[in-house]
Design a protein around this motif. Structure first.
Motif, mmCIF file in Angstrom:
data_model
loop_
_atom_site.group_PDB
_atom_site.id
_atom_site.type_symbol
_atom_site.label_atom_id
_atom_site.label_comp_id
_atom_site.label_asym_id
_atom_site.label_seq_id
_atom_site.Cartn_x
_atom_site.Cartn_y
_atom_site.Cartn_z
ATOM 1 N N ASN A 158 0.851 -1.175 0.000
ATOM 2 C CA ASN A 158 0.000 0.000 0.000
ATOM 3 C C ASN A 158 0.896 1.238 0.000
ATOM 4 O O ASN A 158 1.468 1.583 1.033
ATOM 5 N N PRO A 159 1.055 1.905 -1.151
ATOM 6 C CA PRO A 159 1.967 3.044 -1.236
ATOM 7 C C PRO A 159 1.593 4.193 -0.304
ATOM 8 O O PRO A 159 2.458 4.878 0.235
ATOM 9 N N GLU A 160 0.292 4.386 -0.090
ATOM 10 C CA GLU A 160 -0.135 5.476 0.796
ATOM 11 C C GLU A 160 0.284 5.196 2.238
ATOM 12 O O GLU A 160 0.779 6.085 2.935
ATOM 13 N N ARG A 161 0.127 3.967 2.660
ATOM 14 C CA ARG A 161 0.534 3.594 4.024
ATOM 15 C C ARG A 161 2.053 3.685 4.170
ATOM 16 O O ARG A 161 2.568 4.124 5.198
ATOM 17 N N ALA A 162 2.774 3.269 3.154
ATOM 18 C CA ALA A 162 4.237 3.349 3.188
ATOM 19 C C ALA A 162 4.693 4.803 3.293
ATOM 20 O O ALA A 162 5.619 5.110 4.047
ATOM 21 N N GLN A 163 4.029 5.698 2.573
ATOM 22 C CA GLN A 163 4.376 7.116 2.631
ATOM 23 C C GLN A 163 4.108 7.686 4.024
ATOM 24 O O GLN A 163 4.921 8.438 4.556
ATOM 25 N N ARG A 164 2.979 7.330 4.626
ATOM 26 C CA ARG A 164 2.660 7.797 5.988
ATOM 27 C C ARG A 164 3.688 7.297 6.992
ATOM 28 O O ARG A 164 4.124 8.040 7.868
#
Length: 131
Positions: free
Chosen positions: A7-13
């Motif tokens: 999940n790229p969004e979770r990784a960014q967070r």
């Protein structure tokens, strides 16, 4: 059991949270530097004050970099001339540790900066393609 989809969004967070932690750890090192200075400043000579100034500027530069990365304004890979911000952070780290040697009674205090810098080293190289 199948592997979960990345999940790229979770990784960014998560990356941003880790950068905030690096900034906080560096602030703590700065606070400890100030505490050491205030309790023994009367015994400092010129060399010690040069060390204090260099260490303080280096710690402030690292805090500024980590906060700017956490806010998404820059990345550690942002190019500055022929170098990038991560390489400049390494220069700041070396200056801070070297300047710490000039401060009496604080020969190893700057080494605490290795933890947040090491974490950013990991983050900086996390998405590099394998050679």
């Amino acid at each position: 059991m199948a592997a979960a989809e990345p999940n790229p969004e979770r990784a960014q967070r998560t990356t941003l949270r880790v950068l905030w932690v690096c900034a906080a750890l560096t602030v703590f090192v700065g606070v400890f530097l100030v505490a050491d200075i205030t309790k023994s400043a009367d015994s400092y000579g010129t060399g010690a004050w040069v060390g204090v100034a260099l260490a303080a500027l280096s710690v402030l530069a690292l805090i500024t970099l980590y906060v700017a990365c956490a806010l998404g304004r820059v990345t550690l890979g942002t190019q500055v001339g022929r170098t990038n911000l991560f390489q400049l952070s390494a220069v700041c780290l070396v200056i801070a540790v070297g300047a710490d040697i000039l401060i009496p009674g604080r020969e190893t205090g700057g080494l605490a900066l290795l933890l947040p810098w090491g974490i950013t080293y990991w983050l900086h190289n996390l998405n590099r393609p394998a050679a």
